[in-house]
Write an enzyme that holds these catalytic residues in place. Structure first.
Site, PDB file in Angstrom:
ATOM      1  CG  HIS A 137     105.232  -1.435 -66.601  1.00  0.00           C
ATOM      2  ND1 HIS A 137     104.888  -1.024 -67.871  1.00  0.00           N
ATOM      3  CD2 HIS A 137     105.170  -2.789 -66.623  1.00  0.00           C
ATOM      4  CE1 HIS A 137     104.633  -2.084 -68.622  1.00  0.00           C
ATOM      5  NE2 HIS A 137     104.808  -3.173 -67.893  1.00  0.00           N
ATOM      6  CG  ASP A 214     100.874   1.650 -63.184  1.00  0.00           C
ATOM      7  OD1 ASP A 214      99.885   0.887 -63.149  1.00  0.00           O
ATOM      8  OD2 ASP A 214     101.916   1.398 -63.815  1.00  0.00           O
ATOM      9  CD  GLN A 217     101.834  -6.124 -61.682  1.00  0.00           C
ATOM     10  OE1 GLN A 217     101.402  -7.040 -60.980  1.00  0.00           O
ATOM     11  NE2 GLN A 217     102.221  -6.320 -62.919  1.00  0.00           N
ATOM     12  CE  LYS A 240      99.745  -5.854 -65.946  1.00  0.00           C
ATOM     13  NZ  LYS A 240     100.603  -6.840 -66.587  1.00  0.00           N
ATOM     14  CB  CYS A 380     107.819  -3.252 -69.172  1.00  0.00           C
ATOM     15  SG  CYS A 380     107.299  -4.271 -70.529  1.00  0.00           S
TER      16      CYS A 380
HETATM   17  N1  PLP Z   1     101.900  -0.854 -64.960  1.00  0.00           N
HETATM   18  C1  PLP Z   1     102.427  -1.913 -64.336  1.00  0.00           C
HETATM   19  C2  PLP Z   1     102.976  -1.739 -62.953  1.00  0.00           C
HETATM   20  C3  PLP Z   1     102.446  -3.146 -64.962  1.00  0.00           C
HETATM   21  O1  PLP Z   1     102.977  -4.209 -64.345  1.00  0.00           O
HETATM   22  C4  PLP Z   1     101.915  -3.260 -66.268  1.00  0.00           C
HETATM   23  C5  PLP Z   1     101.966  -4.551 -66.994  1.00  0.00           C
HETATM   24  O2  PLP Z   1     102.767  -5.407 -66.700  1.00  0.00           O
HETATM   25  C6  PLP Z   1     101.363  -2.121 -66.872  1.00  0.00           C
HETATM   26  C7  PLP Z   1     101.363  -0.937 -66.175  1.00  0.00           C
HETATM   27  C8  PLP Z   1     100.758  -2.184 -68.236  1.00  0.00           C
HETATM   28  O3  PLP Z   1      99.526  -2.841 -68.167  1.00  0.00           O
HETATM   29  P1  PLP Z   1      98.696  -3.165 -69.478  1.00  0.00           P
HETATM   30  O4  PLP Z   1      99.215  -4.461 -70.007  1.00  0.00           O
HETATM   31  O5  PLP Z   1      97.284  -3.299 -69.006  1.00  0.00           O
HETATM   32  O6  PLP Z   1      98.872  -2.031 -70.413  1.00  0.00           O
END
Ligand code: PLP
Length: 425
Positions: A137, A214, A217, A240, A380
């Site tokens: 992302h 990260d 998800q 999320k 993204c």
């Molecule tokens: N990392 C992943 C894999 C995501 O899917 C997302 C959001 O869709 C993010 C990071 C960013 O998350 P946040 O909205 O909490 O900044």
């Protein structure tokens, strides 16, 4: 992670989510399949946040009055609850941020601060390498690109193979003694692929690189335990995982956090301030400049209670069954190309597809006319979409409240969309 306190009964779960009874228009009930973008909140989360605001709201830490004490207890109590949910050995290892993006920026900025008192393994400099993956992302790509640009380090990436998993065949040459950081996603927000954390961590640690995961998800959808994952730092998102927007988390091994310079500076993160210089508080306060997201932390703790109450094993099993159903259904529709692997233990419930090259916004609009709320675009993850030769995809993502009937409606909706657009040729 605690033992579940209730049966996994989807209808009972749905009754906890007031928004699910919403109609999009007088004839169209809402089918929400976009938890991957932001999840809906159960009443228990909303109530916890409202109750804090109605009874205990004040600024944390700074006051001598009783309300400040109550607010501080609520905030720090939430940190303890979140730490327990994540399997963190200590609540002091949990830093509250604005979102997962901010948690990742925090790490990238801290590692590139140029502070000469920071130990070598926590300093990225010219000539160093940063390794990411092609399925990140943007939140876990752009901060590393910027760190490389600021410091003169080199950004490298692990490619994604045709089967939608990471191509680890060149891992040994991608990880060198110059690699300072390996940052990778636990679960792809597009493919649903779950990456082999243990393999990646072992390889990164063998060359002395720091690992940043990260987990935005993954943590909401599977049993999650930072202690057994073996990574060094983890970024997570509150909104999320059935929690409020405006709050994310960075978990870090305490010995690392202790040696890392701050990201944002100002009030609440200092030890001593003089006109010329300041010294900084111990973690987690060092990384929480300014007034933090207090009611959001309270809501997030309630989300942890809620998920633990359902049992993360049951959550994972439920969403896996839905994913299988969706993949089987889509497999029967001509023109649908799923951008993600077949069902396996290494795959979770983000189901993205291309529909014969149709613009995903058009596909999303037809589905929306049926009440089916899905995500469209590049999610993204632009480089990942380029990798598979598509500008964007349409993504359904499943949650604890998703029913098999909703998945069937989604599959029928996709079939209807194909008909709506006429000949696929
Ligand atoms: N990392 C992943 C894999 C995501 O899917 C997302 C959001 O869709 C993010 C990071 C960013 O998350 P946040 O909205 O909490 O900044």
């Amino acid at each position: 992670m605690n033992a579940p306190s209730r049966e996994f009964d989807v209808e009972a779960i749905r009754a906890d989510f007031p928004i699910l009874t919403r109609m999009l228009d007088p004839e169209t009930p809402m089918i929400y399949l976009d938890g991957g973008a932001t999840s809906q909140r159960p009443r228990q989360v909303i109530d916890a946040e409202v109750s804090y605001l109605l009874r205990d709201n004040a600024a944390v830490k700074r006051g001598a009055h009783r309300m400040a004490g109550l607010a501080t207890d609520a905030y720090e109590g939430s940190r303890e609850r979140v730490a327990e949910f994540l399997g963190a050995p200590s609540p002091d290892e949990v830093v509250f941020t604005k979102n997962a993006t901010e948690a990742l920026n925090l790490v990238a900025h801290s590692l590139g601060s140029g502070d000469s008192s920071t130990p070598e393994h926590l300093r990225v400099r010219e000539g160093d390498e940063i390794l990411v993956t092609e399925m990140e992302h943007h939140a876990n790509l752009v901060p590393w690109q910027e760190l490389a640009r600021r410091t003169g380090a080199t950004l490298r990436w692990i490619p994604v193979a045709e089967d939608f998993t990471l191509d680890l065949s060149d891992l040994v040459s991608l990880l060198t003694e110059r690699t300072k950081v390996l940052a990778f996603t636990h679960q792809s927000n597009v493919l649903g692929t779950v990456n082999p954390v243990a393999t990646l961590v072992e390889a990164a640690h063998a060359v002395g690189a720091l690992t940043v995961l990260d987990a935005a998800q993954s943590a909401p959808h599977m049993p999650f335990d930072v202690a057994s994952l073996g990574v060094d730092l983890v970024a997570l998102s509150g909104h999320k995982m059935l929690g409020p927007t405006g709050i994310g988390m960075l978990w870090g091994r305490y010995d690392l956090l202790e040696q890392m310079p701050p990201f944002l500076t100002g009030g609440s993160m200092i030890e001593l301030v003089e006109m010329e210089r300041s010294t900084f508080a111990e973690p987690p306060a060092r990384f929480e400049a300014g007034t933090p997201p207090i009611s959001q932390a309270v809501g997030l703790a309630a989300a942890c209670d809620y998920l633990d109450g359902l049992g993360m094993d049951q959550v994972a099993a439920h969403e896996r069954a839905l994913t299988q159903r969706a993949l089987s259904g889509l497999a029967g529709i001509d023109g649908v190309r799923v951008i993600g692997p077949a069902l396996s233990p290494e795959r979770t419930g983000a189901v993205s597809f291309d529909l014969a090259g149709r613009h995903p916004h058009d596909v999303g609009q037809v589905l929306d006319s049926l009440g089916i709320e899905v995500r469209v675009g590049h999610h993204c993850a632009w480089p990942l979409h380029r990798r598979f030769g598509v500008h964007g995809t349409t993504r359904a993502s499943f949650s604890v409240h998703t029913t098999t009937a909703e998945v069937d409606a989604f599959v029928e909706g996709v079939a209807h969309t194909v008909d709506f657009f006429g000949a696929l040729a």
